[in-house]
Design a protein around this motif. Structure first.
Motif, PDB file in Angstrom:
ATOM      1  N   MET A   3      68.458  13.121  60.837  1.00 16.51           N
ATOM      2  CA  MET A   3      69.093  14.281  61.441  1.00 16.51           C
ATOM      3  C   MET A   3      68.361  14.529  62.692  1.00 16.51           C
ATOM      4  O   MET A   3      67.013  14.428  62.767  1.00 16.51           O
ATOM      5  N   ASP A  15      73.091  18.525  64.593  1.00 21.35           N
ATOM      6  CA  ASP A  15      74.501  18.575  64.104  1.00 21.35           C
ATOM      7  C   ASP A  15      75.041  19.917  63.727  1.00 21.35           C
ATOM      8  O   ASP A  15      76.399  19.968  63.068  1.00 21.35           O
ATOM      9  N   ASP A  33      80.016  18.415  64.432  1.00 16.10           N
ATOM     10  CA  ASP A  33      80.051  18.035  63.132  1.00 16.10           C
ATOM     11  C   ASP A  33      81.274  18.672  62.186  1.00 16.10           C
ATOM     12  O   ASP A  33      81.406  19.834  62.540  1.00 16.10           O
ATOM     13  N   HIS A  34      81.774  17.894  61.400  1.00 12.52           N
ATOM     14  CA  HIS A  34      82.711  18.425  60.427  1.00 12.52           C
ATOM     15  C   HIS A  34      82.557  19.810  59.932  1.00 12.52           C
ATOM     16  O   HIS A  34      83.284  20.567  60.247  1.00 12.52           O
ATOM     17  N   SER A  52      89.847  14.092  63.326  1.00 14.71           N
ATOM     18  CA  SER A  52      88.467  13.743  62.768  1.00 14.71           C
ATOM     19  C   SER A  52      88.130  12.403  63.026  1.00 14.71           C
ATOM     20  O   SER A  52      88.733  11.430  63.112  1.00 14.71           O
ATOM     21  N   GLU A  89      84.369   9.773  62.461  1.00 17.96           N
ATOM     22  CA  GLU A  89      83.463   9.458  61.654  1.00 17.96           C
ATOM     23  C   GLU A  89      82.604  10.359  61.518  1.00 17.96           C
ATOM     24  O   GLU A  89      81.961  10.928  60.338  1.00 17.96           O
ATOM     25  N   HIS A  90      82.048  10.831  62.611  1.00 17.43           N
ATOM     26  CA  HIS A  90      80.740  11.756  62.632  1.00 17.43           C
ATOM     27  C   HIS A  90      81.184  13.079  63.373  1.00 17.43           C
ATOM     28  O   HIS A  90      80.263  13.895  63.240  1.00 17.43           O
ATOM     29  N   GLU A  91      82.477  13.025  63.935  1.00 20.25           N
ATOM     30  CA  GLU A  91      82.487  14.324  64.664  1.00 20.25           C
ATOM     31  C   GLU A  91      84.089  14.834  64.492  1.00 20.25           C
ATOM     32  O   GLU A  91      84.785  14.158  64.020  1.00 20.25           O
TER      33      GLU A  91
END
Length: 131
Positions: free
Chosen positions: A1, A12, A89-90, A113, A115-117
């Motif tokens: 992270m 994140d 981040d989600h 959406s 993969e990471h955001e």
């Protein structure tokens, strides 16, 4: 992270909030209200309106979704609907989206959406309190 270099929190947790279709007063109302819920990492304070100033087309600030404050602000008044674009981040975007839903009437919401955001677009209006 990863960590944000200027703050001591995970990157994140940062959510970038971009406001459009609004003037200085409405941008200030949304950002100041969000700042009472979350710590603003990078929040410009729109200065006083000047007759010769042109309004920006987009207002932007970043909030730390992991740093919730205890303050429970009342719903601010907006002069018009405001489009808010949230990016991050989600989980972080979900936290800010939930806070905005409690403060404003969300007239429409769409999200994309990755993969990471996550990117969420909300149409915000004043929430009228009835007693």
């Amino acid at each position: 992270m990863e960590s944000n270099g200027t703050r001591n929190h995970p990157a994140d947790c940062d959510v970038t909030v971009q406001l459009s279709d609004c003037g200085r007063q409405d941008a200030r109302a949304v950002f100041e209200t969000l700042d009472r819920v979350f710590t603003g990492c990078d929040m410009p304070t729109p200065g006083p309106e000047q007759a010769h100033d042109r309004e920006p087309t987009v207002w932007m600030a970043t909030f730390d979704s992991s740093a919730r404050r205890e303050e429970r602000p009342g719903p601010p008044q907006l002069s018009t609907e405001v489009t808010a674009l949230l990016t991050g981040d989600h989980q972080a975007v979900a936290e800010v989206e939930k806070a905005l839903g409690g403060l404003f009437e969300v007239r429409s919401a769409t999200s994309v959406s990755g993969e990471h955001e996550k990117e969420a677009r909300l149409q915000l209006a004043s929430r009228y309190v009835t007693h």
